[in-house]
Write a protein that holds these residues in place. Structure first.
Motif, PDB file in Angstrom:
ATOM      1  N   HIS A 207       1.588   8.204   6.872  1.00 38.61           N
ATOM      2  CA  HIS A 207       0.169   7.831   6.637  1.00 38.61           C
ATOM      3  C   HIS A 207       1.060   8.107   5.095  1.00 38.61           C
ATOM      4  O   HIS A 207      -0.237   8.258   5.047  1.00 38.61           O
ATOM      5  CB  HIS A 207      -0.504   8.875   7.822  1.00 38.61           C
ATOM      6  CG  HIS A 207       0.421  10.488   7.020  1.00 38.61           C
ATOM      7  ND1 HIS A 207       1.366  10.717   7.385  1.00 38.61           N
ATOM      8  CD2 HIS A 207       0.529  11.333   6.776  1.00 38.61           C
ATOM      9  CE1 HIS A 207       1.372  12.027   7.010  1.00 38.61           C
ATOM     10  NE2 HIS A 207       0.592  12.633   7.335  1.00 38.61           N
ATOM     11  N   ILE A 208       1.846   8.481   4.665  1.00 40.14           N
ATOM     12  CA  ILE A 208       0.824   8.999   2.858  1.00 40.14           C
ATOM     13  C   ILE A 208       0.479   8.098   2.368  1.00 40.14           C
ATOM     14  O   ILE A 208      -0.409   8.329   1.196  1.00 40.14           O
ATOM     15  CB  ILE A 208       2.234  10.385   2.359  1.00 40.14           C
ATOM     16  CG1 ILE A 208       2.086  11.600   3.453  1.00 40.14           C
ATOM     17  CG2 ILE A 208       2.312  10.300   1.070  1.00 40.14           C
ATOM     18  CD1 ILE A 208       1.233  12.750   3.443  1.00 40.14           C
ATOM     19  N   SER A 209       1.162   7.126   2.011  1.00 44.58           N
ATOM     20  CA  SER A 209       0.726   6.244   1.347  1.00 44.58           C
ATOM     21  C   SER A 209      -0.038   5.652   2.175  1.00 44.58           C
ATOM     22  O   SER A 209      -1.658   4.320   1.158  1.00 44.58           O
ATOM     23  CB  SER A 209       1.580   4.703   1.145  1.00 44.58           C
ATOM     24  OG  SER A 209       2.443   4.014   2.072  1.00 44.58           O
TER      25      SER A 209
ATOM     26  N   PRO B 252      -7.428   7.223  12.728  1.00 48.01           N
ATOM     27  CA  PRO B 252      -6.274   6.406  12.158  1.00 48.01           C
ATOM     28  C   PRO B 252      -6.140   5.719  13.436  1.00 48.01           C
ATOM     29  O   PRO B 252      -6.150   5.317  14.822  1.00 48.01           O
ATOM     30  CB  PRO B 252      -4.843   7.081  12.412  1.00 48.01           C
ATOM     31  CG  PRO B 252      -4.541   8.532  12.515  1.00 48.01           C
ATOM     32  CD  PRO B 252      -6.009   8.820  12.900  1.00 48.01           C
ATOM     33  N   PHE B 253      -6.169   3.898  12.981  1.00 47.94           N
ATOM     34  CA  PHE B 253      -6.825   2.900  13.894  1.00 47.94           C
ATOM     35  C   PHE B 253      -5.219   2.710  15.542  1.00 47.94           C
ATOM     36  O   PHE B 253      -6.124   2.647  16.356  1.00 47.94           O
ATOM     37  CB  PHE B 253      -6.626   1.279  12.983  1.00 47.94           C
ATOM     38  CG  PHE B 253      -6.421  -0.004  14.143  1.00 47.94           C
ATOM     39  CD1 PHE B 253      -8.142   0.182  14.473  1.00 47.94           C
ATOM     40  CD2 PHE B 253      -5.836  -0.328  14.633  1.00 47.94           C
ATOM     41  CE1 PHE B 253      -8.354  -1.101  14.969  1.00 47.94           C
ATOM     42  CE2 PHE B 253      -6.064  -1.168  15.807  1.00 47.94           C
ATOM     43  CZ  PHE B 253      -7.521  -1.866  16.155  1.00 47.94           C
ATOM     44  N   ASN B 254      -4.032   3.071  14.878  1.00 49.78           N
ATOM     45  CA  ASN B 254      -3.246   2.604  16.057  1.00 49.78           C
ATOM     46  C   ASN B 254      -2.963   3.749  16.856  1.00 49.78           C
ATOM     47  O   ASN B 254      -2.487   3.646  17.563  1.00 49.78           O
ATOM     48  CB  ASN B 254      -1.610   2.637  15.492  1.00 49.78           C
ATOM     49  CG  ASN B 254      -1.750   1.392  14.202  1.00 49.78           C
ATOM     50  OD1 ASN B 254      -2.468   0.634  14.503  1.00 49.78           O
ATOM     51  ND2 ASN B 254      -0.537   1.155  13.345  1.00 49.78           N
ATOM     52  N   ILE B 255      -3.915   4.801  16.808  1.00 51.78           N
ATOM     53  CA  ILE B 255      -3.577   6.176  17.577  1.00 51.78           C
ATOM     54  C   ILE B 255      -4.890   6.626  17.621  1.00 51.78           C
ATOM     55  O   ILE B 255      -5.242   7.742  18.169  1.00 51.78           O
ATOM     56  CB  ILE B 255      -2.457   7.458  17.062  1.00 51.78           C
ATOM     57  CG1 ILE B 255      -3.548   7.821  15.581  1.00 51.78           C
ATOM     58  CG2 ILE B 255      -1.475   7.580  17.073  1.00 51.78           C
ATOM     59  CD1 ILE B 255      -2.170   9.438  15.095  1.00 51.78           C
TER      60      ILE B 255
ATOM     61  N   ARG C 184     -13.180  -0.158  13.834  1.00 53.58           N
ATOM     62  CA  ARG C 184     -13.824  -1.415  13.409  1.00 53.58           C
ATOM     63  C   ARG C 184     -14.280  -1.512  14.722  1.00 53.58           C
ATOM     64  O   ARG C 184     -13.906  -1.334  16.088  1.00 53.58           O
ATOM     65  CB  ARG C 184     -12.805  -1.779  13.607  1.00 53.58           C
ATOM     66  CG  ARG C 184     -12.009  -1.233  12.627  1.00 53.58           C
ATOM     67  CD  ARG C 184     -10.488  -2.036  12.752  1.00 53.58           C
ATOM     68  NE  ARG C 184      -9.899  -1.952  11.929  1.00 53.58           N
ATOM     69  CZ  ARG C 184      -8.425  -1.790  11.256  1.00 53.58           C
ATOM     70  NH1 ARG C 184      -7.475  -4.137  11.508  1.00 53.58           N
ATOM     71  NH2 ARG C 184      -7.556  -2.272  10.455  1.00 53.58           N
ATOM     72  N   LEU C 185     -15.291  -2.672  14.879  1.00 56.25           N
ATOM     73  CA  LEU C 185     -16.292  -2.808  15.643  1.00 56.25           C
ATOM     74  C   LEU C 185     -15.812  -3.637  17.108  1.00 56.25           C
ATOM     75  O   LEU C 185     -15.814  -3.780  18.123  1.00 56.25           O
ATOM     76  CB  LEU C 185     -17.571  -3.923  15.011  1.00 56.25           C
ATOM     77  CG  LEU C 185     -18.283  -4.546  16.448  1.00 56.25           C
ATOM     78  CD1 LEU C 185     -19.650  -3.496  16.839  1.00 56.25           C
ATOM     79  CD2 LEU C 185     -19.670  -5.464  15.416  1.00 56.25           C
TER      80      LEU C 185
ATOM     81  N   ASN D  83      -2.388   2.611   9.831  1.00 62.56           N
ATOM     82  CA  ASN D  83      -0.882   1.601  10.445  1.00 62.56           C
ATOM     83  C   ASN D  83       0.004   3.449  10.634  1.00 62.56           C
ATOM     84  O   ASN D  83       0.848   2.915  10.727  1.00 62.56           O
ATOM     85  CB  ASN D  83      -0.968   1.066   9.447  1.00 62.56           C
ATOM     86  CG  ASN D  83      -1.428   0.037   9.215  1.00 62.56           C
ATOM     87  OD1 ASN D  83      -2.261  -0.718  10.258  1.00 62.56           O
ATOM     88  ND2 ASN D  83      -1.498  -0.150   8.100  1.00 62.56           N
ATOM     89  N   ARG D  84      -0.244   4.104  11.082  1.00 65.24           N
ATOM     90  CA  ARG D  84       0.527   5.947  11.351  1.00 65.24           C
ATOM     91  C   ARG D  84       1.547   5.006  12.514  1.00 65.24           C
ATOM     92  O   ARG D  84       1.109   3.996  12.932  1.00 65.24           O
ATOM     93  CB  ARG D  84      -0.094   6.670  11.996  1.00 65.24           C
ATOM     94  CG  ARG D  84      -1.154   7.145  10.519  1.00 65.24           C
ATOM     95  CD  ARG D  84      -1.146   9.030  11.055  1.00 65.24           C
ATOM     96  NE  ARG D  84      -2.213   9.069  10.356  1.00 65.24           N
ATOM     97  CZ  ARG D  84      -2.738  10.600   9.801  1.00 65.24           C
ATOM     98  NH1 ARG D  84      -2.920  10.659  11.390  1.00 65.24           N
ATOM     99  NH2 ARG D  84      -4.267  10.398   8.999  1.00 65.24           N
ATOM    100  N   SER D  85       2.887   5.029  12.429  1.00 60.15           N
ATOM    101  CA  SER D  85       3.685   4.606  13.124  1.00 60.15           C
ATOM    102  C   SER D  85       4.420   5.747  14.241  1.00 60.15           C
ATOM    103  O   SER D  85       4.775   6.810  12.991  1.00 60.15           O
ATOM    104  CB  SER D  85       4.327   3.727  13.255  1.00 60.15           C
ATOM    105  OG  SER D  85       5.406   3.696  11.941  1.00 60.15           O
ATOM    106  N   GLN D  86       5.330   5.524  14.878  1.00 58.60           N
ATOM    107  CA  GLN D  86       5.597   6.568  15.814  1.00 58.60           C
ATOM    108  C   GLN D  86       5.573   8.233  15.309  1.00 58.60           C
ATOM    109  O   GLN D  86       4.184   8.014  16.204  1.00 58.60           O
ATOM    110  CB  GLN D  86       7.479   6.581  14.886  1.00 58.60           C
ATOM    111  CG  GLN D  86       8.083   5.060  14.860  1.00 58.60           C
ATOM    112  CD  GLN D  86       9.638   5.340  14.355  1.00 58.60           C
ATOM    113  OE1 GLN D  86      10.107   5.602  13.279  1.00 58.60           O
ATOM    114  NE2 GLN D  86       9.662   3.236  14.552  1.00 58.60           N
TER     115      GLN D  86
END
Length: 201
Positions: free
Chosen positions: A13-15, A115-118, A141-142, A5-8
């Protein structure tokens, strides 16, 4: 190591910090080595999302070192493993954003839990960065296969292998899972099959 769930600019991402289980990586490495014996020589390896912290080692470097020792012994093959991570508290030797670092042609293998989002950006950069005939290995993820937004990726860059973990992974100390199946996708640069070979491990 993965921060989901990293964004922009990927500052949140720290948490969102999850430890990839070393034993599950080892399960994959042993299964993969039955089909491609790529770790039997001195090769250069990059983990661009290496993670690690005061309480946890970097998962992929730890697993790779154990795997090589198990197969080749203490005096066997020695690999050069470069580690990079965006997290300031990471154990990686290079702290920085992989997507902004020029590493083209420096590595034989790029392996990580992105990271999933990127993830797509990291996959595409890794396929560009790795040497011709080199390998890109990503824990995903599959259901990553299942988006219309990524159909063009599979048309152009279908992985040679997909190793599906039959047991759901736990990325937390309490052993709980997120009800999602994971797989290691394996690309060989310069080789784009019509379909991926899938093995449940």
């Amino acid at each position: 190591m993965s921060s989901t769930n990293r964004s922009q600019a990927r500052r949140k991402h720290i948490s969102d910090y999850y430890v990839t289980p070393v034993e599950d990586i080892l399960t994959f490495l042993h299964a993969f080595s039955e089909h491609e014996d790529i770790f039997n020589r001195d090769i250069s390896i990059l983990d661009p999302c290496a993670g690690g912290c005061d309480e946890n080692p970097m998962s992929y470097p730890t697993a790779l070192e154990r795997f090589v020792r198990d197969i080749y012994g203490d005096y066997g093959v020695k690999h050069s493993i470069v580690t990079l991570d965006i997290r300031e508290d990471s154990r990686a030797e290079i702290i920085g954003d992989y997507l902004e670092v020029n590493m083209e042609g420096l590595f034989d293998v790029i392996i990580t839990n992105p990271p999933f989002n990127i993830a797509r950006s990291i996959i595409e950069k890794a396929l560009n960065d790795v040497r011709e005939g080199g390998w890109v290995i990503m824990l995903l993820r599959l259901n990553y296969f299942g988006s219309r937004a990524r159909k063009d990726l599979w048309d152009l860059q279908m992985p040679k292998y997909t190793f599906v973990h039959h047991k759901r992974m736990s990325f937390t100390n309490d052993g709980k899972t997120d009800s999602i199946e994971y797989c290691h996708m394996v690309w060989k640069k310069g080789y784009c099959p019509e379909f991926t070979k899938l093995k449940v491990i």
